[in-house]
Design a protein around this motif. Structure first.
Motif, mmCIF file in Angstrom:
data_model
loop_
_atom_site.group_PDB
_atom_site.id
_atom_site.type_symbol
_atom_site.label_atom_id
_atom_site.label_comp_id
_atom_site.label_asym_id
_atom_site.label_seq_id
_atom_site.Cartn_x
_atom_site.Cartn_y
_atom_site.Cartn_z
ATOM 1 N N HIS A 29 0.877 -1.177 0.000
ATOM 2 C CA HIS A 29 0.000 0.000 0.000
ATOM 3 C C HIS A 29 0.908 1.219 0.000
ATOM 4 N N LEU A 30 1.004 1.893 -1.123
ATOM 5 C CA LEU A 30 1.863 3.079 -1.182
ATOM 6 C C LEU A 30 1.026 4.292 -0.784
ATOM 7 N N THR A 31 0.875 4.444 0.528
ATOM 8 C CA THR A 31 -0.045 5.476 1.025
ATOM 9 C C THR A 31 0.571 6.871 1.014
ATOM 10 N N GLY A 32 1.906 6.929 1.048
ATOM 11 C CA GLY A 32 2.572 8.215 1.315
ATOM 12 C C GLY A 32 2.560 8.469 2.806
ATOM 13 N N GLY A 33 3.258 9.505 3.213
ATOM 14 C CA GLY A 33 3.317 9.750 4.652
ATOM 15 C C GLY A 33 3.757 11.155 4.991
ATOM 16 N N VAL A 34 3.683 11.457 6.284
ATOM 17 C CA VAL A 34 4.191 12.741 6.768
ATOM 18 C C VAL A 34 5.225 12.498 7.858
ATOM 19 N N LEU A 35 6.285 13.304 7.811
ATOM 20 C CA LEU A 35 7.329 13.269 8.832
ATOM 21 C C LEU A 35 7.138 14.529 9.656
ATOM 22 N N LEU A 36 6.914 14.370 10.952
ATOM 23 C CA LEU A 36 6.452 15.505 11.763
ATOM 24 C C LEU A 36 7.569 16.076 12.625
ATOM 25 N N ALA A 37 7.563 17.411 12.740
ATOM 26 C CA ALA A 37 8.551 18.085 13.591
ATOM 27 C C ALA A 37 7.824 18.842 14.693
ATOM 28 N N ALA A 38 8.202 18.543 15.937
ATOM 29 C CA ALA A 38 7.600 19.261 17.065
ATOM 30 C C ALA A 38 8.509 20.389 17.552
ATOM 31 N N THR A 39 9.733 20.466 17.018
ATOM 32 C CA THR A 39 10.650 21.536 17.437
ATOM 33 C C THR A 39 11.297 22.159 16.199
ATOM 34 N N GLU A 40 11.841 23.361 16.386
ATOM 35 C CA GLU A 40 12.511 24.043 15.264
ATOM 36 C C GLU A 40 13.767 23.269 14.843
ATOM 37 N N ALA A 41 14.478 22.700 15.819
ATOM 38 C CA ALA A 41 15.695 21.948 15.480
ATOM 39 C C ALA A 41 15.335 20.752 14.598
ATOM 40 N N ARG A 42 14.225 20.124 14.910
ATOM 41 C CA ARG A 42 13.781 18.989 14.100
ATOM 42 C C ARG A 42 13.412 19.448 12.691
ATOM 43 N N LEU A 43 12.777 20.620 12.616
ATOM 44 C CA LEU A 43 12.399 21.133 11.304
ATOM 45 C C LEU A 43 13.658 21.439 10.477
ATOM 46 N N ASP A 44 14.688 21.976 11.128
ATOM 47 C CA ASP A 44 15.969 22.198 10.430
ATOM 48 C C ASP A 44 16.486 20.871 9.871
ATOM 49 N N GLY A 104 5.929 21.980 12.036
ATOM 50 C CA GLY A 104 6.020 21.798 10.592
ATOM 51 C C GLY A 104 6.133 20.324 10.257
ATOM 52 N N ALA A 105 6.210 20.019 8.961
ATOM 53 C CA ALA A 105 6.256 18.621 8.545
ATOM 54 C C ALA A 105 6.833 18.510 7.148
ATOM 55 N N VAL A 106 7.078 17.280 6.767
ATOM 56 C CA VAL A 106 7.520 17.002 5.398
ATOM 57 C C VAL A 106 6.643 15.894 4.850
ATOM 58 N N ARG A 107 6.225 16.073 3.619
ATOM 59 C CA ARG A 107 5.397 15.046 2.988
ATOM 60 C C ARG A 107 6.296 14.143 2.142
ATOM 61 N N ASN A 108 6.131 12.841 2.302
ATOM 62 C CA ASN A 108 6.894 11.867 1.516
ATOM 63 C C ASN A 108 5.911 10.982 0.778
ATOM 64 N N LYS A 109 5.979 11.021 -0.547
ATOM 65 C CA LYS A 109 4.994 10.248 -1.331
ATOM 66 C C LYS A 109 5.354 8.768 -1.401
ATOM 67 N N GLU A 132 -6.845 5.275 2.373
ATOM 68 C CA GLU A 132 -6.366 4.923 3.718
ATOM 69 C C GLU A 132 -5.776 6.152 4.407
ATOM 70 N N ILE A 133 -5.675 6.077 5.696
ATOM 71 C CA ILE A 133 -4.920 7.112 6.421
ATOM 72 C C ILE A 133 -3.437 6.908 6.117
ATOM 73 N N ILE A 134 -2.756 8.007 5.860
ATOM 74 C CA ILE A 134 -1.352 7.861 5.448
ATOM 75 C C ILE A 134 -0.448 7.619 6.665
ATOM 76 N N HIS A 135 0.780 7.227 6.384
ATOM 77 C CA HIS A 135 1.766 6.989 7.449
ATOM 78 C C HIS A 135 2.136 8.281 8.155
ATOM 79 N N ALA A 136 2.587 8.142 9.382
ATOM 80 C CA ALA A 136 3.163 9.315 10.049
ATOM 81 C C ALA A 136 4.354 8.849 10.875
ATOM 82 N N VAL A 137 5.415 9.634 10.841
ATOM 83 C CA VAL A 137 6.520 9.426 11.767
ATOM 84 C C VAL A 137 6.589 10.680 12.628
ATOM 85 N N ASP A 138 6.455 10.467 13.927
ATOM 86 C CA ASP A 138 6.518 11.568 14.880
ATOM 87 C C ASP A 138 7.861 11.444 15.589
#
Ligand SMILES: Cc1cc2nc3c(=O)[nH]c(=O)nc-3n(C[C@H](O)[C@H](O)[C@H](O)COP(=O)(O)OP(=O)(O)OC[C@H]3O[C@@H](n4cnc5c(N)ncnc54)[C@H](O)[C@@H]3O)c2cc1C
Length: 813
Positions: free
Chosen positions: A85-100, A138-143, A246-252
């Motif tokens: 299932h190639l759902t795509g996903g989001v990579l999540l950042a809870a801090t500015e350092a993570r967003l960097d 912020g976040a990053v989308r990965n298809k 489907e609901i897409i993947h998430a990495v927190d």
């Protein structure tokens, strides 16, 4: 079961089956996989089945992308559904350092062809409805994220391999492996014996035990890992009904969680801090399709974050918790390749993300076995990146650290504490007393910089607390004289009547005369680089040259020994020894370096008697040393090699003699700043096995016309004729408060055309420097380049001549 095979693959998990498939697809069909139980009977059957393209190492990321692209092919070839299932996903950042950090990932994706896009937390919540956007910056989308059926994928590899002619023997346990005098392997099983030319250890949870059958202690360790599956969630049903998807993947990352839809509910897994090793010393042979006892208390802190970040979880019951073991190498990347000293024995183990990496591991290993080369830069997963210093206890400490930091940020100036002070040199305490801040290289403690009282590293993507002190260390070298410890180099001794001929074949350079040194590129059969060294001829004048000293990259000692040994003549006319820490090193550099050396040595070290690239044995104070006039700082300088029992004496003598010239210590960070302004590259950064000597700017050290038929000559000549594809260039960057660290994209004319291999701030020249590869067609443009750093594109100009001492007067003076 057949009695003879070209290859026996041990282990029918996803990795062994992928290796079998790739060997067969590549044309080796006399191959058999032996599995002690049913296929998937190790970690594979209980995996969560997630797959993703991102990895800290860009070359591993490429292989992950390949793995994901492969599933369609094996499904079609085998007729076995893989459940992708190639759902795509989001990579999540809870801090500015993570967003960097995520911005760096997006940037890397640009030249890797991985489609990533920075989005806001609100946009992420629109794509993945369970997110509370207030918890993220912020976040990053990965298809290219998704999930699959672990058993389906493994069987698809196996069936596809069988269709191509490979064989699979289930319920066949390998009990011993014995090397015959003719080099063939006897693989002894509970059902008889197979004699094979090659053996692949893909034993997964039992990789250590399979390694021990041939006397090998592999640095792998299994950890318990848990994920939970919830009851059905109304939010999931509503989303599925509304969107038809489907609901897409998430990495927190900050919650250290990964999530995906599982039927009408969700699956949530975590890399908990309070982790647990499984079967520390020995994996039981009777462990089969079993799960471990779940321990919800251990993952409770992560779940608490999960409930806050994804509030629907709090309202839903947990249906099942899966706890299963899987293996890791100390740095979390696989262990792949031929094993030094065991010709025909290969490993494909420590694969912690089998469904993202299994295909790439199979491809690289099969290329290596069949073509003699992995076909890609796989240094990050090469088994040779570890030596015998990676003991069981070291592995335990690092694997636990790595597991607990799986989703943690590692800043470029951050040194990790586990498994430290494993190897130290005799002057460790002397340097510590001068406030050396230590890093680690190939298990050895190395001084990075010398901190003033009360100052230490503040971890950051930007210039940090070491900046002004590194500038001071650089100034000491450029203005008077600095001393650095350089024991982290690899050092080799070559002797014997066949030594000169062998070196002439193994290195692409012209051999130096007695008492002289040269830079020595080493090439693979295809003419690409496999090493860069300093080669010194220690033979007596007029001798044929039968004592040689080689210095090279410390991290590649095992890697290079594997290559050297595989090419040694069978007649024992060459003796080769890796000296490791049997020889330590000190370097002095700067305009006053000769004055210091002259004070501690009775030898004539004048420029006339001891010119640039001269080498000689001489005493330093009371200590017998080998001294070469060469310096990676690009300044007047000397590298001093000394047995460990004399290192303190040599160090003290130099420091005492240097006092009147203002001698000061400098660490590897200052050394980096110094070599950047000389355009000097180094192994594993600028020089890697995917670049030719012309591309890497090392062609001036290649003796294309020498009589010896050196390895890679044909390829090197072809590269010279055709011009290769790339060029290594040094750039000056209009940076403000951060410098490149490596792997940033290089833009030209609005498109990503190249990548940075390393860089930093050149304190003496006061310039932010980046070194990297661009296509040769644009390599001679001086303007129009930009380098992307922390999400922003900075103007970059090519710096053709070295910033410092462009005419090489200082180092030759
Ligand atoms: C709870 C959990 C969740 C996971 N989730 C994911 C995920 O979402 N995505 C992902 O990519 N990875 C995930 N993994 C990791 C994944 O399971 C592993 O990367 C993968 O299974 C490793 O496969 P392998 O073939 O190397 O080893 P294994 O699956 O352990 O296979 C080794 C095989 O070798 C056989 N064998 C060993 N010794 C012998 C012998 N002497 N003779 C014959 N046969 C032998 C064993 O019986 C076994 O079948 C997860 C792991 C766990 C535990």
């Amino acid at each position: 079961m057949k009695s003879h095979a070209k290859v026996v693959v041990i282990g029918g998990g996803v990795v062994g089956c992928s290796v079998l498939f790739h060997l067969a697809r590549h044309g080796w069909t006399d191959v058999v996989l032996l599995e002690r139980d049913e296929l998937t009977s190790g970690s594979t059957w209980h995996a969560a089945g997630g797959m993703h393209t991102i990895n800290g190492d860009p070359n591993v990321a490429k292989l992950q992308k390949y793995t994901i692209s492969l599933y369609k092919e094996i499904e079609e070839l085998s007729g076995q559904a893989t459940g992708v299932h190639l759902t795509g996903g989001v990579l999540l950042a809870a801090t500015e350092a993570r967003l960097d950090w995520l911005r760096g990932v997006v940037a890397k994706g640009r030249y890797l062809g991985i489609d990533l896009e920075e989005i806001s937390a609100n946009e992420a919540a629109e794509l993945m409805p369970l997110i509370d956007p207030k918890q993220f910056v912020g976040a990053v989308r990965n298809k290219e994220d998704g999930h699959l059926d672990p058993s389906g994928v493994t069987h698809a590899y196996a069936k596809a391999a069988r269709k191509l002619g490979a064989e699979v023997e289930r319920f066949t346990k390998v009990e011993d492996i014995v090397r015959r005098p003719d080099g063939m392997w006897r693989v002894i099983t509970n059902k008889g014996e197979v004699v094979a030319e090659h053996v692949v250890n893909a034993g997964g949870l039992w990789a250590r035990e399979v390694g021990r059958m041939v006397g090998l202690e592999l640095p792998v360790l299994a950890m318990e890992h848990m994920y939970l599956i919830t009851e059905d969630m109304p939010e999931v049903a509503a989303w599925n009904a509304k969107t038809g998807t489907e609901i897409i993947h998430a990495v927190d990352f900050d919650g250290e969680l990964y999530l995906r839809q599982e039927r009408g509910g969700m699956l949530m897994g975590t890399y908990e801090k309070a982790n647990k090793v499984w079967s520390e010393f020995q994996t039981p042979w009777d462990f089969g399709h079993e799960l471990l006892e779940p321990d919800i208390d251990r993952i409770a802190p992560s779940l608490e974050v999960g409930f806050r970040h994804f509030p629907a979880f709090e309202r839903t019951g947990i249906k099942q918790i899966i706890n299963g073991p899987f293996t890791f190498a100390p740095d979390g990347n696989p262990l792949v390749g031929p094993v030094r000293g065991l010709p025909g024995f290969w490993v494909a183990c420590g694969v912690m993300a089998g469904f993202s990496q299994g295909g790439g591991v199979g491809l690289a290993l099969s290329n290596w076995m069949i073509e003699g080369d992995p076909g890609a830069d796989i240094w990050a997963m090469d088994v040779a990146r570890y030596g015998d210093w990676a003991t069981i206890a070291y592995t335990n400490a690092k694997v636990r650290e790595n597991y607990s930091r799986r989703f943690s940020i590692r800043f470029p100036n951050e040194e990790l504490p586990a498994g430290r002070q494993l190897k130290t040199t005799p002057i460790y305490d002397l340097l510590s007393a001068r406030r050396a801040q230590w890093g680690v290289s190939y298990g050895l403690e190395v001084p990075l910089w010398y901190a003033p009282e009360g100052v230490k590293d503040e971890f950051s993507w930007r210039r940090s607390s070491d900046f002004s002190q590194v500038a001071n260390e650089v100034a000491t070298v450029r203005e008077s004289v600095g001393l650095a410890e350089i024991s982290n180099f690899a050092k080799y001794k070559v002797t014997g009547e066949g030594a000169a001929n062998w070196l002439d074949r193994i290195f692409a350079c012209k051999l130096p005369k007695p008492g002289r040194m040269t830079l020595a590129p080493m090439l693979k059969d295809d003419g690409k680089l496999i090493g860069d060294f300093t080669l010194a001829n220690l033979g007596a004048p007029n001798s044929n040259g039968d004592e040689w000293f080689i210095a090279g990259s410390g991290i590649a000692e095992q890697y290079h020994m594997r290559w050297f040994e595989a090419h040694l003549p069978a007649d024992r006319s060459v003796r080769l020894e890796a000296l490791g820490q049997k020889l330590t090193g000190l370097a002095i550099a700067g305009p006053k370096a000769r004055d210091v050396l002259a004070k501690v040595s009775r030898a004539d070290v004048s420029n006339a008697a001891f010119p640039f690239m001269a080498v000689a044995k001489m005493d330093i104070g009371t200590a017998p040393c080998l001294v070469g006039r060469v310096s990676y700082t690009g300044d007047l300088g000397y590298e001093i090699w000394v047995a460990p029992e004399y290192q303190r004496a040599a160090f003290q003598a130099l420091m005492v003699a240097g006092a009147e010239f203002g001698i000061g210590l400098f660490g590897t960070r200052a050394l980096n700043a110094l070599r950047l302004e000389k355009n000097y590259g180094s192994w594993a950064r600028e020089y890697r096995p995917i670049y030719g000597p012309l591309e890497a700017g090392l062609d001036r050290f290649v003796a294309y016309g020498k009589d010896a038929d050196f390895i890679g000559k044909t390829g090197a000549l072809a590269e010279r004729k055709q011009g290769g594809k790339l060029r290594l260039r040094t750039f000056i960057l209009d940076a403000d408060d951060a410098d490149v660290i490596g792997d940033e994209p290089i833009w030209y004319d609005g498109a990503v055309r190249g990548w940075v291999t390393s860089g930093g701030y050149a304190h003496h020249s006061k310039k932010s420097v980046a070194i990297g590869y661009v296509p040769k067609e644009i390599a001679d443009k001086s303007d129009g380049f930009e380098i992307e750093l922390l999400g922003k594109r900075h103007t970059a100009r090519v710096q053709a001549a070295p910033l410092f001492d462009a005419n090489f007067e200082r180092m030759r003076a």
